[in-house]
Design a protein around this motif. Sequence first.
Motif, PDB file in Angstrom:
ATOM      1  N   ASN A 122      57.868 110.188  28.520  1.00  0.00           N
ATOM      2  CA  ASN A 122      58.842 111.053  27.744  1.00  0.00           C
ATOM      3  C   ASN A 122      60.110 110.475  27.928  1.00  0.00           C
ATOM      4  O   ASN A 122      60.555 110.123  28.675  1.00  0.00           O
ATOM      5  N   TRP A 123      60.829 110.846  26.987  1.00  0.00           N
ATOM      6  CA  TRP A 123      62.516 110.932  27.135  1.00  0.00           C
ATOM      7  C   TRP A 123      62.732 112.085  27.716  1.00  0.00           C
ATOM      8  O   TRP A 123      62.318 113.162  27.272  1.00  0.00           O
ATOM      9  N   CYS A 124      63.659 111.957  28.415  1.00  0.00           N
ATOM     10  CA  CYS A 124      64.316 113.286  29.068  1.00  0.00           C
ATOM     11  C   CYS A 124      64.798 114.256  28.082  1.00  0.00           C
ATOM     12  O   CYS A 124      65.465 113.924  27.029  1.00  0.00           O
ATOM     13  N   HIS A 125      64.278 115.550  28.225  1.00  0.00           N
ATOM     14  CA  HIS A 125      64.767 116.444  27.289  1.00  0.00           C
ATOM     15  C   HIS A 125      65.898 117.141  27.583  1.00  0.00           C
ATOM     16  O   HIS A 125      66.497 118.149  26.540  1.00  0.00           O
ATOM     17  N   THR A 134      69.695 108.196  27.498  1.00  0.00           N
ATOM     18  CA  THR A 134      68.586 109.240  27.751  1.00  0.00           C
ATOM     19  C   THR A 134      67.451 108.754  28.777  1.00  0.00           C
ATOM     20  O   THR A 134      67.215 107.249  28.313  1.00  0.00           O
ATOM     21  N   TYR A 143      59.099 115.952  31.731  1.00  0.00           N
ATOM     22  CA  TYR A 143      59.735 116.010  30.619  1.00  0.00           C
ATOM     23  C   TYR A 143      61.229 116.133  30.990  1.00  0.00           C
ATOM     24  O   TYR A 143      62.095 115.888  30.002  1.00  0.00           O
ATOM     25  N   TYR A 179      66.470 120.048  33.490  1.00  0.00           N
ATOM     26  CA  TYR A 179      65.955 121.220  33.110  1.00  0.00           C
ATOM     27  C   TYR A 179      66.542 122.250  33.011  1.00  0.00           C
ATOM     28  O   TYR A 179      66.238 123.047  31.980  1.00  0.00           O
ATOM     29  N   PHE A 214      68.622 122.334  29.570  1.00  0.00           N
ATOM     30  CA  PHE A 214      67.537 122.675  28.602  1.00  0.00           C
ATOM     31  C   PHE A 214      67.235 124.111  28.355  1.00  0.00           C
ATOM     32  O   PHE A 214      67.215 124.942  27.468  1.00  0.00           O
TER      33      PHE A 214
END
Length: 106
Positions: free
Chosen positions: A5-8, A32, A46, A53, A56
């Motif tokens: 996943n791309w980091c959120h 990213t 994620y 984290y 986000f």
Amino acid sequence: MSEFNWCHGPSCHKSHTVDRVRGVKGSKVLRTRKVKYWAGSGFYNYFCSNSCYNEFANTYVEQIIAIAPRTECLETPIEDPKRTKHSNPYHNWYETEIKVDESRQS
Ligand SMILES: [Zn+2]
């Protein structure tokens, strides 16, 4: 399912680390981070770091809370706590044992 996943993290691509540098000379970018998909579930699939984290979660806290709002407190029935005195030649201390009352579990 893709293997990453791309980091959120909202600002992941703004952190100044060499591992984020991509592109050819003259048009470099900070990109990213990719996050490798792990077998277990959880936010490490994620987000590349705790700071991504946290950013986000702080940015989207209202939407996150809306998923499972807590409108009243929860309680876990326990037995009356038992306080026990301990001692050794140097000092005394107390421990309080808290046990869940399984007979009152719903
Ligand atoms: Zn990140």
